[in-house]
Design an enzyme around this catalytic site. Sequence first.
Site, PDB file in Angstrom:
ATOM      1  N   HIS A   1      35.293 131.879   3.108  1.00  0.00           N
ATOM      2  CA  HIS A   1      34.765 130.958   2.100  1.00  0.00           C
ATOM      3  C   HIS A   1      34.777 129.551   2.690  1.00  0.00           C
ATOM      4  CE1 HIS A   1      35.615 133.488  -1.774  1.00  0.00           C
ATOM      5  NE2 HIS A   1      34.998 134.163  -0.832  1.00  0.00           N
TER       6      HIS A   1
ATOM      7  N   TYR B   1      38.956 127.346  -9.755  1.00  0.00           N
ATOM      8  CA  TYR B   1      40.200 126.909 -10.390  1.00  0.00           C
ATOM      9  C   TYR B   1      39.800 126.043 -11.579  1.00  0.00           C
ATOM     10  CZ  TYR B   1      42.770 128.034  -6.037  1.00  0.00           C
ATOM     11  OH  TYR B   1      43.331 128.650  -4.947  1.00  0.00           O
TER      12      TYR B   1
ATOM     13  N   PRO C   1      52.115 129.833  -6.966  1.00  0.00           N
ATOM     14  CA  PRO C   1      50.981 130.401  -6.226  1.00  0.00           C
ATOM     15  C   PRO C   1      49.693 129.570  -6.290  1.00  0.00           C
ATOM     16  CG  PRO C   1      51.402 131.647  -8.233  1.00  0.00           C
ATOM     17  CD  PRO C   1      52.506 130.664  -8.116  1.00  0.00           C
TER      18      PRO C   1
ATOM     19  N   LYS D   1      49.844 129.242  -0.994  1.00  0.00           N
ATOM     20  CA  LYS D   1      50.525 128.879   0.249  1.00  0.00           C
ATOM     21  C   LYS D   1      51.682 129.788   0.653  1.00  0.00           C
ATOM     22  CE  LYS D   1      48.091 125.198   1.132  1.00  0.00           C
ATOM     23  NZ  LYS D   1      46.986 125.397   2.069  1.00  0.00           N
TER      24      LYS D   1
ATOM     25  N   TYR E   1      44.170 122.222   1.437  1.00  0.00           N
ATOM     26  CA  TYR E   1      43.890 123.560   0.891  1.00  0.00           C
ATOM     27  C   TYR E   1      43.621 124.560   2.021  1.00  0.00           C
ATOM     28  CZ  TYR E   1      41.989 127.225  -2.072  1.00  0.00           C
ATOM     29  OH  TYR E   1      41.771 128.424  -2.700  1.00  0.00           O
TER      30      TYR E   1
HETATM   31  P1  RFL Z   1      58.684 139.349   0.583  1.00  0.00           P
HETATM   32  O1  RFL Z   1      57.272 139.738   0.578  1.00  0.00           O
HETATM   33  O2  RFL Z   1      59.352 139.132  -0.733  1.00  0.00           O
HETATM   34  O3  RFL Z   1      59.481 140.424   1.429  1.00  0.00           O
HETATM   35  C1  RFL Z   1      60.888 140.427   1.490  1.00  0.00           C
HETATM   36  C2  RFL Z   1      61.347 141.844   1.742  1.00  0.00           C
HETATM   37  O4  RFL Z   1      62.774 141.856   1.885  1.00  0.00           O
HETATM   38  C3  RFL Z   1      63.284 142.997   1.214  1.00  0.00           C
HETATM   39  N1  RFL Z   1      64.716 142.773   0.928  1.00  0.00           N
HETATM   40  C4  RFL Z   1      65.716 143.244   1.699  1.00  0.00           C
HETATM   41  N2  RFL Z   1      65.698 143.997   2.811  1.00  0.00           N
HETATM   42  C5  RFL Z   1      66.898 144.302   3.377  1.00  0.00           C
HETATM   43  N3  RFL Z   1      68.094 143.897   2.868  1.00  0.00           N
HETATM   44  C6  RFL Z   1      68.153 143.153   1.755  1.00  0.00           C
HETATM   45  N4  RFL Z   1      69.345 142.747   1.273  1.00  0.00           N
HETATM   46  C7  RFL Z   1      66.932 142.797   1.105  1.00  0.00           C
HETATM   47  N5  RFL Z   1      66.608 142.081   0.019  1.00  0.00           N
HETATM   48  C8  RFL Z   1      65.275 142.084  -0.078  1.00  0.00           C
HETATM   49  C9  RFL Z   1      62.403 143.155   0.001  1.00  0.00           C
HETATM   50  O5  RFL Z   1      62.429 144.486  -0.505  1.00  0.00           O
HETATM   51  C10 RFL Z   1      61.040 142.775   0.576  1.00  0.00           C
HETATM   52  O6  RFL Z   1      60.326 143.911   1.053  1.00  0.00           O
HETATM   53  O7  RFL Z   1      58.895 137.993   1.407  1.00  0.00           O
HETATM   54  P2  RFL Z   1      58.147 137.456   2.736  1.00  0.00           P
HETATM   55  O8  RFL Z   1      58.036 138.530   3.745  1.00  0.00           O
HETATM   56  O9  RFL Z   1      58.817 136.178   3.061  1.00  0.00           O
HETATM   57  O10 RFL Z   1      56.642 137.158   2.251  1.00  0.00           O
HETATM   58  C11 RFL Z   1      56.365 136.121   1.366  1.00  0.00           C
HETATM   59  C12 RFL Z   1      55.174 136.499   0.495  1.00  0.00           C
HETATM   60  O11 RFL Z   1      55.310 137.822   0.034  1.00  0.00           O
HETATM   61  C13 RFL Z   1      55.064 135.549  -0.680  1.00  0.00           C
HETATM   62  O12 RFL Z   1      55.177 134.195  -0.260  1.00  0.00           O
HETATM   63  C14 RFL Z   1      53.761 135.647  -1.426  1.00  0.00           C
HETATM   64  O13 RFL Z   1      53.413 136.953  -1.808  1.00  0.00           O
HETATM   65  C15 RFL Z   1      53.900 134.765  -2.677  1.00  0.00           C
HETATM   66  N6  RFL Z   1      52.909 135.116  -3.640  1.00  0.00           N
HETATM   67  C16 RFL Z   1      51.672 134.634  -3.453  1.00  0.00           C
HETATM   68  N7  RFL Z   1      51.420 133.849  -2.369  1.00  0.00           N
HETATM   69  C17 RFL Z   1      50.175 133.397  -2.145  1.00  0.00           C
HETATM   70  O14 RFL Z   1      49.958 132.727  -1.121  1.00  0.00           O
HETATM   71  N8  RFL Z   1      49.164 133.679  -3.053  1.00  0.00           N
HETATM   72  C18 RFL Z   1      49.374 134.482  -4.150  1.00  0.00           C
HETATM   73  O15 RFL Z   1      48.465 134.754  -4.889  1.00  0.00           O
HETATM   74  C19 RFL Z   1      50.659 134.991  -4.384  1.00  0.00           C
HETATM   75  N9  RFL Z   1      50.930 135.809  -5.441  1.00  0.00           N
HETATM   76  C20 RFL Z   1      53.226 135.954  -4.722  1.00  0.00           C
HETATM   77  C21 RFL Z   1      52.190 136.319  -5.606  1.00  0.00           C
HETATM   78  C22 RFL Z   1      54.518 136.444  -4.917  1.00  0.00           C
HETATM   79  C23 RFL Z   1      54.831 137.277  -5.994  1.00  0.00           C
HETATM   80  N10 RFL Z   1      56.208 137.695  -6.174  1.00  0.00           N
HETATM   81  C24 RFL Z   1      57.201 137.252  -5.231  1.00  0.00           C
HETATM   82  C25 RFL Z   1      56.723 138.405  -7.202  1.00  0.00           C
HETATM   83  C26 RFL Z   1      52.466 137.175  -6.664  1.00  0.00           C
HETATM   84  C27 RFL Z   1      53.767 137.670  -6.859  1.00  0.00           C
HETATM   85  C28 RFL Z   1      53.972 138.620  -8.021  1.00  0.00           C
HETATM   86  C1  PHB Z   2      44.619 135.481  -5.146  1.00  0.00           C
HETATM   87  O1  PHB Z   2      43.483 135.892  -4.848  1.00  0.00           O
HETATM   88  O2  PHB Z   2      45.533 136.253  -5.409  1.00  0.00           O
HETATM   89  C2  PHB Z   2      44.871 134.023  -5.205  1.00  0.00           C
HETATM   90  C3  PHB Z   2      43.882 133.165  -4.789  1.00  0.00           C
HETATM   91  C4  PHB Z   2      44.106 131.793  -4.840  1.00  0.00           C
HETATM   92  C5  PHB Z   2      45.320 131.319  -5.293  1.00  0.00           C
HETATM   93  C6  PHB Z   2      46.311 132.190  -5.701  1.00  0.00           C
HETATM   94  C7  PHB Z   2      46.087 133.563  -5.655  1.00  0.00           C
HETATM   95  O3  PHB Z   2      45.517 129.989  -5.353  1.00  0.00           O
END
Ligand code: RFL
Ligand code: PHB
Length: 415
Positions: free
Chosen positions: A75, A203, A294, A298, A383
């Site tokens: 995009h 957004y 979110p 980032k 962004y």
């Molecule tokens: P993760 O993905 O949480 O992975 C951490 C892993 O560690 C495991 N764990 C353990 N393993 C061993 N021993 C222990 N004691 C442990 N405790 C926990 C867990 O089971 C897990 O598998 O962290 P990581 O790798 O740092 O990655 C970060 C990203 O996942 C996170 O920043 C993003 O997903 C945040 N996030 C979003 N970020 C975006 O940029 N755009 C989004 O749209 C977005 N949506 C989200 C999200 C995070 C969400 N969470 C945390 C609930 C939506 C959700 C629902």
């Molecule tokens: C998503 O596609 O999950 C998404 C995109 C943009 C955002 C957050 C989440 O700022």
Amino acid sequence: MTRRTTDVAILGAGPAGLLMSWALRLHGVSSIVVESASRHHVLNRQRAGVLEQSSVETLTHFGLGERIASEGIVHSGVNLQAGGVRHRIDCADLVGRTITLYSQRDVMHDLSLAHTTNNSDIVYNATHVSVHHLATAHPEVRLATSRGDVTISADFVVGADGFHGLSRTLLPASMGTGSHHTYPFAWLGILANVAPSSSELIYALHNSGFALHSMRSPEVSRFYLQIDPSDTIQHWPDDRVWEALATRLEVPGWSLRTGQITDKTTVPLRSYVAPTFAFQRLFLVGDAAHIVPPTGAKGLNAAIADVRLLATAFADHYAGADDSLAGYAAAAMAHQWRVQQFSQGMTELLHRPTSEFAYRNQLGRLDYLSRSPHAQRSFAEQYTGEAFQPMDAEFTPSGNTNTTRPHKIARILHR
Ligand code: RFL
Ligand code: PHB
């Protein structure tokens, strides 16, 4: 009890942990990843969707770019909307950088395939995980598996175990609990089998709350709605979701396509930065070190940036640069605070506050942003994300500028 040794023990097989292990492998550094959840659970979580250009560059640099190049949707701009008026910010035109729609789930599948093909050492379903002797040259990770107890002796431990993980609890209480911020709203995330109604993200700030239109593929759309933090998905039947999306995203001459909703989740909005990202022989990456709301997309990108910095520092360390790891925490922390200020700013710009004055102020800020190319350039620059800067002065006190080690990487990728 089984005893094992490796260079780096990694807690967590999310994107940060799996990428860390993969990057270390390419640099000739061994690792064992310990994950408390099942492989299926880790691979199928519905999370982030946007990759910054530097994340695409980093994943490509580590040999993981093939499917992103063929299936990721680039995009060049993004839409900001308020008061029924939509304004497109042309990031490519303003700053020469783009974002790519490619889900965290797809990143996880690419990483998992790379690891499986190369027989990487990943222990899923680990229980009773604990860390010992961090102050010594050989810290240990202990865990239980269905086949018995295991002790891993390593040179270093990487905490990639997310926001609720174990590793951050190993920081001494004297360092404090870090910097927290909680927002007075949450998101309802919606996944639907319907073609996107827009070619780029929208957004929208609306009097009744924020809405985001994103996408996963030409057939699947992703949406988010601002909700109260105490709200639950039971209060959001499908009809109410579509009505709220249509209202909040409405502009004259545009309509929202609807389809079958396949997933609904609530996402809390909060910001957090740990007091330090390194302590003794422990290094924190990704959500274990920091989280952002979110809104700016980032979280995953910051995790990828941390891993690239730390993997380079480990590679330098194992190549003989004694001081290479010392700069990681400061460099990653400085980067993270730049990410934090943008994520908080974007969140507070786009969510409906309770105060009428604050809301009118936000409309004024969005109006200014829609008119000022200077403000748009600043938004677009942040962004689409910072270009990776491997040679931050504070990051490489040794001044070593060889970060790619192309022959080692090529050897692994092409065997
Ligand atoms: P993760 O993905 O949480 O992975 C951490 C892993 O560690 C495991 N764990 C353990 N393993 C061993 N021993 C222990 N004691 C442990 N405790 C926990 C867990 O089971 C897990 O598998 O962290 P990581 O790798 O740092 O990655 C970060 C990203 O996942 C996170 O920043 C993003 O997903 C945040 N996030 C979003 N970020 C975006 O940029 N755009 C989004 O749209 C977005 N949506 C989200 C999200 C995070 C969400 N969470 C945390 C609930 C939506 C959700 C629902
Ligand atoms: C998503 O596609 O999950 C998404 C995109 C943009 C955002 C957050 C989440 O700022």
